[in-house]
Design a protein around this motif. Structure first.
Motif, PDB file in Angstrom:
ATOM      1  N   ASN A 144      -9.342   5.001  -5.316  1.00  0.00           N
ATOM      2  CA  ASN A 144      -7.901   4.936  -5.574  1.00  0.00           C
ATOM      3  C   ASN A 144      -7.369   6.304  -5.987  1.00  0.00           C
ATOM      4  O   ASN A 144      -6.562   6.437  -6.913  1.00  0.00           O
ATOM      5  CB  ASN A 144      -7.551   3.894  -6.633  1.00  0.00           C
ATOM      6  N   LEU A 145      -7.840   7.322  -5.294  1.00  0.00           N
ATOM      7  CA  LEU A 145      -7.437   8.700  -5.530  1.00  0.00           C
ATOM      8  C   LEU A 145      -7.139   9.368  -4.189  1.00  0.00           C
ATOM      9  O   LEU A 145      -7.582   8.890  -3.136  1.00  0.00           O
ATOM     10  CB  LEU A 145      -8.550   9.485  -6.225  1.00  0.00           C
ATOM     11  N   ILE A 146      -6.437  10.484  -4.214  1.00  0.00           N
ATOM     12  CA  ILE A 146      -6.142  11.215  -2.982  1.00  0.00           C
ATOM     13  C   ILE A 146      -7.423  11.631  -2.274  1.00  0.00           C
ATOM     14  O   ILE A 146      -7.448  11.789  -1.048  1.00  0.00           O
ATOM     15  CB  ILE A 146      -5.246  12.436  -3.288  1.00  0.00           C
ATOM     16  N   THR A 147      -8.518  11.773  -3.012  1.00  0.00           N
ATOM     17  CA  THR A 147      -9.788  12.173  -2.405  1.00  0.00           C
ATOM     18  C   THR A 147     -10.466  11.044  -1.637  1.00  0.00           C
ATOM     19  O   THR A 147     -11.553  11.246  -1.085  1.00  0.00           O
ATOM     20  CB  THR A 147     -10.743  12.729  -3.480  1.00  0.00           C
ATOM     21  N   ASP A 148      -9.826   9.877  -1.549  1.00  0.00           N
ATOM     22  CA  ASP A 148     -10.287   8.881  -0.583  1.00  0.00           C
ATOM     23  C   ASP A 148     -10.053   9.360   0.843  1.00  0.00           C
ATOM     24  O   ASP A 148     -10.678   8.854   1.784  1.00  0.00           O
ATOM     25  CB  ASP A 148      -9.584   7.536  -0.813  1.00  0.00           C
ATOM     26  N   VAL A 149      -9.152  10.330   1.007  1.00  0.00           N
ATOM     27  CA  VAL A 149      -9.020  11.009   2.304  1.00  0.00           C
ATOM     28  C   VAL A 149     -10.226  11.926   2.425  1.00  0.00           C
ATOM     29  O   VAL A 149     -10.358  12.909   1.692  1.00  0.00           O
ATOM     30  CB  VAL A 149      -7.705  11.813   2.383  1.00  0.00           C
ATOM     31  N   GLU A 150     -11.115  11.598   3.335  1.00  0.00           N
ATOM     32  CA  GLU A 150     -12.406  12.278   3.419  1.00  0.00           C
ATOM     33  C   GLU A 150     -12.252  13.782   3.616  1.00  0.00           C
ATOM     34  O   GLU A 150     -11.456  14.241   4.424  1.00  0.00           O
ATOM     35  CB  GLU A 150     -13.234  11.699   4.563  1.00  0.00           C
ATOM     36  N   ALA A 199       4.781   6.804   0.607  1.00  0.00           N
ATOM     37  CA  ALA A 199       5.800   6.540  -0.409  1.00  0.00           C
ATOM     38  C   ALA A 199       5.288   5.544  -1.445  1.00  0.00           C
ATOM     39  O   ALA A 199       5.503   5.715  -2.661  1.00  0.00           O
ATOM     40  CB  ALA A 199       7.074   6.018   0.248  1.00  0.00           C
ATOM     41  N   LEU A 200       4.600   4.486  -0.991  1.00  0.00           N
ATOM     42  CA  LEU A 200       4.046   3.511  -1.926  1.00  0.00           C
ATOM     43  C   LEU A 200       2.985   4.147  -2.815  1.00  0.00           C
ATOM     44  O   LEU A 200       2.945   3.910  -4.031  1.00  0.00           O
ATOM     45  CB  LEU A 200       3.452   2.332  -1.162  1.00  0.00           C
ATOM     46  N   CYS A 201       2.120   4.955  -2.222  1.00  0.00           N
ATOM     47  CA  CYS A 201       1.088   5.639  -3.006  1.00  0.00           C
ATOM     48  C   CYS A 201       1.718   6.551  -4.050  1.00  0.00           C
ATOM     49  O   CYS A 201       1.240   6.631  -5.197  1.00  0.00           O
ATOM     50  CB  CYS A 201       0.171   6.450  -2.101  1.00  0.00           C
ATOM     51  N   LEU A 202       2.788   7.246  -3.680  1.00  0.00           N
ATOM     52  CA  LEU A 202       3.419   8.171  -4.610  1.00  0.00           C
ATOM     53  C   LEU A 202       4.067   7.432  -5.775  1.00  0.00           C
ATOM     54  O   LEU A 202       3.966   7.868  -6.930  1.00  0.00           O
ATOM     55  CB  LEU A 202       4.426   9.044  -3.872  1.00  0.00           C
ATOM     56  N   ALA A 240      -3.182   7.949  -6.224  1.00  0.00           N
ATOM     57  CA  ALA A 240      -3.396   6.609  -5.677  1.00  0.00           C
ATOM     58  C   ALA A 240      -3.664   6.747  -4.185  1.00  0.00           C
ATOM     59  O   ALA A 240      -3.367   7.788  -3.576  1.00  0.00           O
ATOM     60  CB  ALA A 240      -2.182   5.705  -5.912  1.00  0.00           C
ATOM     61  N   SER A 241      -4.220   5.691  -3.582  1.00  0.00           N
ATOM     62  CA  SER A 241      -4.519   5.741  -2.150  1.00  0.00           C
ATOM     63  C   SER A 241      -4.343   4.379  -1.505  1.00  0.00           C
ATOM     64  O   SER A 241      -4.286   3.346  -2.192  1.00  0.00           O
ATOM     65  CB  SER A 241      -5.952   6.233  -1.912  1.00  0.00           C
ATOM     66  N   PHE A 242      -4.267   4.399  -0.186  1.00  0.00           N
ATOM     67  CA  PHE A 242      -4.275   3.190   0.635  1.00  0.00           C
ATOM     68  C   PHE A 242      -5.103   3.458   1.891  1.00  0.00           C
ATOM     69  O   PHE A 242      -5.092   4.572   2.435  1.00  0.00           O
ATOM     70  CB  PHE A 242      -2.869   2.799   1.087  1.00  0.00           C
ATOM     71  N   VAL A 243      -5.801   2.424   2.350  1.00  0.00           N
ATOM     72  CA  VAL A 243      -6.431   2.445   3.664  1.00  0.00           C
ATOM     73  C   VAL A 243      -5.690   1.434   4.526  1.00  0.00           C
ATOM     74  O   VAL A 243      -5.593   0.254   4.163  1.00  0.00           O
ATOM     75  CB  VAL A 243      -7.928   2.099   3.584  1.00  0.00           C
ATOM     76  N   LEU A 244      -5.135   1.878   5.650  1.00  0.00           N
ATOM     77  CA  LEU A 244      -4.337   1.025   6.515  1.00  0.00           C
ATOM     78  C   LEU A 244      -5.233   0.188   7.421  1.00  0.00           C
ATOM     79  O   LEU A 244      -6.419   0.464   7.585  1.00  0.00           O
ATOM     80  CB  LEU A 244      -3.392   1.878   7.350  1.00  0.00           C
ATOM     81  N   GLU A 245      -4.653  -0.848   8.029  1.00  0.00           N
ATOM     82  CA  GLU A 245      -5.420  -1.694   8.948  1.00  0.00           C
ATOM     83  C   GLU A 245      -5.972  -0.890  10.119  1.00  0.00           C
ATOM     84  O   GLU A 245      -7.020  -1.231  10.673  1.00  0.00           O
ATOM     85  CB  GLU A 245      -4.537  -2.834   9.456  1.00  0.00           C
ATOM     86  N   SER A 246      -5.292   0.183  10.482  1.00  0.00           N
ATOM     87  CA  SER A 246      -5.740   1.037  11.574  1.00  0.00           C
ATOM     88  C   SER A 246      -6.971   1.853  11.207  1.00  0.00           C
ATOM     89  O   SER A 246      -7.593   2.477  12.074  1.00  0.00           O
ATOM     90  CB  SER A 246      -4.612   1.994  11.974  1.00  0.00           C
ATOM     91  N   GLY A 247      -7.304   1.886   9.902  1.00  0.00           N
ATOM     92  CA  GLY A 247      -8.394   2.715   9.418  1.00  0.00           C
ATOM     93  C   GLY A 247      -7.938   4.048   8.857  1.00  0.00           C
ATOM     94  O   GLY A 247      -8.728   4.768   8.240  1.00  0.00           O
ATOM     95  N   VAL A 248      -6.670   4.392   9.063  1.00  0.00           N
ATOM     96  CA  VAL A 248      -6.115   5.629   8.515  1.00  0.00           C
ATOM     97  C   VAL A 248      -6.068   5.526   6.994  1.00  0.00           C
ATOM     98  O   VAL A 248      -5.692   4.491   6.427  1.00  0.00           O
ATOM     99  CB  VAL A 248      -4.701   5.890   9.075  1.00  0.00           C
TER     100      VAL A 248
END
Length: 338
Positions: free
Chosen positions: A7-13, A308-311, A165-173
């Motif tokens: 649940n951090l920006i570093t979830d973006v690999e 926007a939701l993550c922010l 915060a982070s999100f993983v979308l259904e697309s995998g993004v």
């Protein structure tokens, strides 16, 4: 959409975040970087921004990638945190190569935290040192709250801080946000118990108290004893919410610019009021380019919505995780829940 494992920006690999702080100064700096250059852009909506090298992030400028992004306290002095990061990158042999010259490209932005009770009587600007310390500490895991650029951050009624915060979308993004929450406005509703961002909270990440059941909240703000309502204080106020949103979707600079624009909605949903003449509200957007998304405009719209939701969530988490320190001018959210 579900939060990433940290649940951090570093979830973006591939992303690393480093922070440094000086408790006596009540300020600090935070850096986001990768092991290679990345695409980035920026959008400013506040009336009083403080920035370094942001012009090169415009879609029509020739720079294809940058080496790091910096968020710092210290107002104009804090822009020198970028120099500390440049020092670290140069030592690592990183930067744009022109012949034998290596030039690290490090855009940055600052918050105003010079009147927060910290010792600002330095004889030598401390922010270059803080920038280098932040660079040297970069990792996938990092602390939230009163640390890094959020060390001395303040909101209208409560201490601000560093949030993510982070999100993983259904697309995998994957989409993530990192923010220094230091707004003129309030992050909580009257009474300082409920967060404006409560409708977007996931799994009790900032207390799980839900939305404020009261009505007429916008009108109620007019009678609050907020610092922004004080004529004496207002003349000395200059605040800012500055953020970085990131994704592994393969976006170009123009698309990153649109992502930054969309992410500003997250500030407005979590802070009331937002984007004021006294704020320097700014959002960087960056792409690691790891996941192709094609030319479908719906994909970019979904990524912008998630950013926007993550922010919004990151802003609330910044205030939620703030902790007390000697000489504080404002209480922490946790202090008010007694």
């Amino acid at each position: 959409m579900e939060p990433g494992p940290k649940n951090l920006i570093t979830d973006v690999e591939g992303l690393l975040v480093g922070s440094a702080k000086d408790d006596a100064l009540k300020s600090g700096a935070t850096v986001v970087l990768m092991d290679r250059p990345f695409v980035a852009s920026v959008h400013v909506m506040g009336g009083a921004p403080g920035t370094r090298e942001t012009d090169l992030l415009a879609p029509d400028k020739s720079v294809a990638g940058v080496d790091a992004l910096v968020l710092s306290g210290g107002s104009a002095y804090g822009l020198d945190a970028c120099s500390g990061v440049v020092d670290g990158l140069r030592a690592a042999g990183r930067g744009f190569q022109i012949g034998s010259a290596v030039i690290p490209l490090v855009p940055g932005a600052i918050i105003f935290d010079l009147l927060n009770g910290g010792d600002k009587g330095w004889s030598e600007n401390p922010y270059r040192r803080l920038g280098r310390e932040a660079f040297d500490s970069a990792s996938e895991m990092f602390e939230l709250g009163s640390t890094g650029v959020g060390t001395g951050a303040l909101s209208a009624m409560l201490k601000g801080g560093l949030g993510s915060a982070s999100f993983v979308l259904e697309s995998g993004v994957t989409v993530g946000a990192l923010v220094a929450a230091n707004p003129v406005g309030s992050v909580t509703t009257p009474g300082d118990r409920h967060f404006w961002a409560a409708p977007f909270e996931v799994d009790g990440e900032f207390g799980g108290l839900g939305t404020d059941p009261a009505s007429g909240l916008g009108r109620a703000l007019d009678s609050r004893k907020a610092r922004l309502a004080s004529g004496e204080d207002a003349s000395q106020r200059a605040n800012t919410t500055i953020a970085i949103v990131a994704t592994d979707a393969d976006l170009d600079k123009a698309q990153c610019n649109r992502l930054a624009v969309a992410a500003h909605d997250g500030i407005a949903r979590a802070t009331v009021p937002a984007h004021t003449p006294g704020d320097g509200d700014l959002v960087f957007a960056m792409s690691t380019g790891a996941r192709p998304v094609g030319d479908d405009p719906r994909a970019l719209a979904e990524i912008g919505h998630a950013a926007a939701l993550c922010l919004s969530r990151a802003i609330a988490r910044a205030v939620y995780h703030a902790w007390p320190a000697t000489g504080d001018l404002l209480p922490c959210w946790s202090d008010m829940q007694g």
